[in-house]
Design a protein around this motif. Structure first.
Motif, short mmCIF file in Angstrom:
data_model
loop_
_atom_site.label_atom_id
_atom_site.label_comp_id
_atom_site.label_asym_id
_atom_site.label_seq_id
_atom_site.Cartn_x
_atom_site.Cartn_y
_atom_site.Cartn_z
N VAL A 13 -12.32 13.17 -5.51
CA VAL A 13 -12.77 12.20 -6.39
C VAL A 13 -13.60 11.19 -5.65
CG1 VAL A 13 -11.98 9.90 -7.32
CG2 VAL A 13 -10.75 11.91 -7.66
N GLY A 14 -14.98 10.95 -6.26
CA GLY A 14 -16.00 10.21 -5.61
C GLY A 14 -16.95 11.02 -4.74
N LYS A 15 -16.84 12.26 -4.76
CA LYS A 15 -17.41 13.14 -4.01
C LYS A 15 -18.60 13.71 -4.91
CE LYS A 15 -14.00 13.78 -0.39
NZ LYS A 15 -13.43 14.74 0.37
N SER A 16 -19.58 14.28 -4.23
CA SER A 16 -20.81 15.10 -4.68
C SER A 16 -20.29 16.49 -4.73
CB SER A 16 -21.83 14.79 -4.01
OG SER A 16 -22.65 13.32 -3.94
N PRO A 17 -20.93 17.40 -5.70
CA PRO A 17 -20.54 18.74 -5.71
C PRO A 17 -21.14 19.52 -4.41
CG PRO A 17 -22.04 18.18 -7.51
CD PRO A 17 -21.84 17.03 -6.46
N HIS A 18 -20.37 20.48 -4.24
CA HIS A 18 -20.71 21.39 -3.00
C HIS A 18 -21.95 21.85 -3.20
CE1 HIS A 18 -20.15 24.72 -0.40
NE2 HIS A 18 -19.20 24.27 0.20
N ARG A 19 -22.73 22.12 -1.98
CA ARG A 19 -23.87 22.60 -2.07
C ARG A 19 -24.37 24.00 -2.51
NH1 ARG A 19 -21.96 23.29 2.74
NH2 ARG A 19 -22.21 25.09 3.90
N ASN A 20 -23.06 24.72 -2.74
CA ASN A 20 -23.16 26.09 -3.22
C ASN A 20 -23.19 25.88 -4.82
OD1 ASN A 20 -23.36 27.62 -0.68
ND2 ASN A 20 -21.27 28.05 -0.84
N ALA A 21 -22.37 25.02 -5.29
CA ALA A 21 -22.20 24.27 -6.74
C ALA A 21 -23.55 23.97 -7.37
CB ALA A 21 -21.25 23.68 -7.00
N MET A 22 -24.24 23.42 -6.25
CA MET A 22 -25.70 22.79 -6.79
C MET A 22 -26.71 23.83 -6.99
SD MET A 22 -25.89 18.95 -5.28
CE MET A 22 -25.44 19.18 -3.52
N ARG A 23 -26.48 24.75 -5.79
CA ARG A 23 -27.46 25.68 -5.90
C ARG A 23 -27.43 26.85 -7.07
NH1 ARG A 23 -28.04 26.82 -0.78
NH2 ARG A 23 -25.79 27.27 -0.55
N ALA A 24 -25.92 27.00 -7.47
CA ALA A 24 -25.78 27.85 -8.48
C ALA A 24 -26.21 27.27 -9.98
CB ALA A 24 -24.23 28.36 -8.51
N ALA A 25 -25.86 26.01 -9.88
CA ALA A 25 -26.53 25.54 -11.24
C ALA A 25 -27.72 25.36 -11.31
CB ALA A 25 -25.76 23.86 -11.24
N ALA A 26 -28.29 25.01 -9.96
CA ALA A 26 -29.93 25.12 -10.34
C ALA A 26 -30.58 26.55 -10.55
CB ALA A 26 -30.50 24.66 -8.93
N ASP A 27 -29.78 27.39 -10.14
CA ASP A 27 -30.30 28.85 -10.67
C ASP A 27 -30.25 29.19 -12.07
OD1 ASP A 27 -30.45 29.55 -7.95
OD2 ASP A 27 -28.52 30.87 -7.82
N PHE A 28 -29.45 28.20 -12.74
CA PHE A 28 -29.31 28.54 -14.36
C PHE A 28 -30.33 26.82 -15.00
CE2 PHE A 28 -26.17 31.07 -13.12
CZ PHE A 28 -26.15 32.05 -13.76
N GLY A 29 -30.94 26.27 -14.19
CA GLY A 29 -31.85 25.21 -14.79
C GLY A 29 -31.23 23.86 -14.88
N TYR A 30 -30.00 23.75 -14.04
CA TYR A 30 -29.10 22.58 -14.16
C TYR A 30 -29.39 21.88 -12.82
CZ TYR A 30 -27.27 24.69 -18.50
OH TYR A 30 -27.11 25.24 -19.58
N ASP A 31 -29.46 20.43 -13.21
CA ASP A 31 -29.39 19.65 -11.75
C ASP A 31 -28.34 18.87 -12.09
OD1 ASP A 31 -29.70 17.78 -9.69
OD2 ASP A 31 -31.58 16.90 -10.60
N ILE A 32 -27.01 19.10 -11.02
CA ILE A 32 -25.89 18.32 -10.83
C ILE A 32 -25.80 17.27 -9.58
CG2 ILE A 32 -24.84 20.13 -12.20
CD1 ILE A 32 -23.39 21.15 -9.88
N GLU A 33 -26.89 17.34 -8.87
CA GLU A 33 -26.77 16.54 -7.75
C GLU A 33 -26.35 15.07 -7.75
OE1 GLU A 33 -30.43 15.04 -4.71
OE2 GLU A 33 -30.43 17.11 -5.40
N ASP A 34 -26.37 14.56 -9.19
CA ASP A 34 -25.91 13.14 -9.41
C ASP A 34 -24.33 13.19 -9.64
OD1 ASP A 34 -28.01 12.14 -8.53
OD2 ASP A 34 -28.90 11.90 -10.57
N HIS A 35 -23.86 14.26 -9.87
CA HIS A 35 -22.53 14.54 -10.50
C HIS A 35 -21.49 13.95 -9.41
CE1 HIS A 35 -18.77 16.05 -12.41
NE2 HIS A 35 -18.53 16.53 -11.29
N ILE A 36 -20.48 13.11 -9.73
CA ILE A 36 -19.37 12.68 -8.86
C ILE A 36 -18.17 12.93 -9.53
CG2 ILE A 36 -18.46 10.45 -8.03
CD1 ILE A 36 -21.22 10.94 -7.09
N ALA A 37 -17.34 13.46 -8.73
CA ALA A 37 -15.83 14.21 -9.10
C ALA A 37 -15.10 12.99 -9.59
CB ALA A 37 -15.46 14.81 -7.88
#
Length: 86
Positions: A13-37
């Protein structure tokens, strides 16, 4: 469509996504960098039209939080199959 994600534990809770999750999302055109758990709660179950669990154990915990109005919204992400957490 609005998609939200929440976990069952306070661990992230309160943390950003893991870098692997951000990379995987970006591969599909999604930016989840601002997501907070956040932690799942009954209010989120009420808000959602559909709630998808990644495995049966999570689905069981969600059912314990749900009531007669929200339990029909619950299901497995892959119908009949668990997605194993790496």
């Amino acid at each position: 469509m609005i998609v939200r994600s929440a976990g069952l534990r306070y661990r992230h809770v309160g943390k950003s996504p893991h870098r692997n999750a951000m990379r995987a999302a970006a591969d599909f055109g999604y930016d989840i960098e601002d997501h907070i758990a956040v932690k799942v709660n009954f209010r989120l179950l009420e808000w959602a039209d559909t709630v998808l669990a990644m495995d049966r154990a999570v689905l069981d915990e969600l059912r314990a939080l749900a009531d007669e109005r929200t339990v029909p919204k619950l299901g497995l992400y892959l119908d009949g199959e668990d997605v194993h957490d790496p």
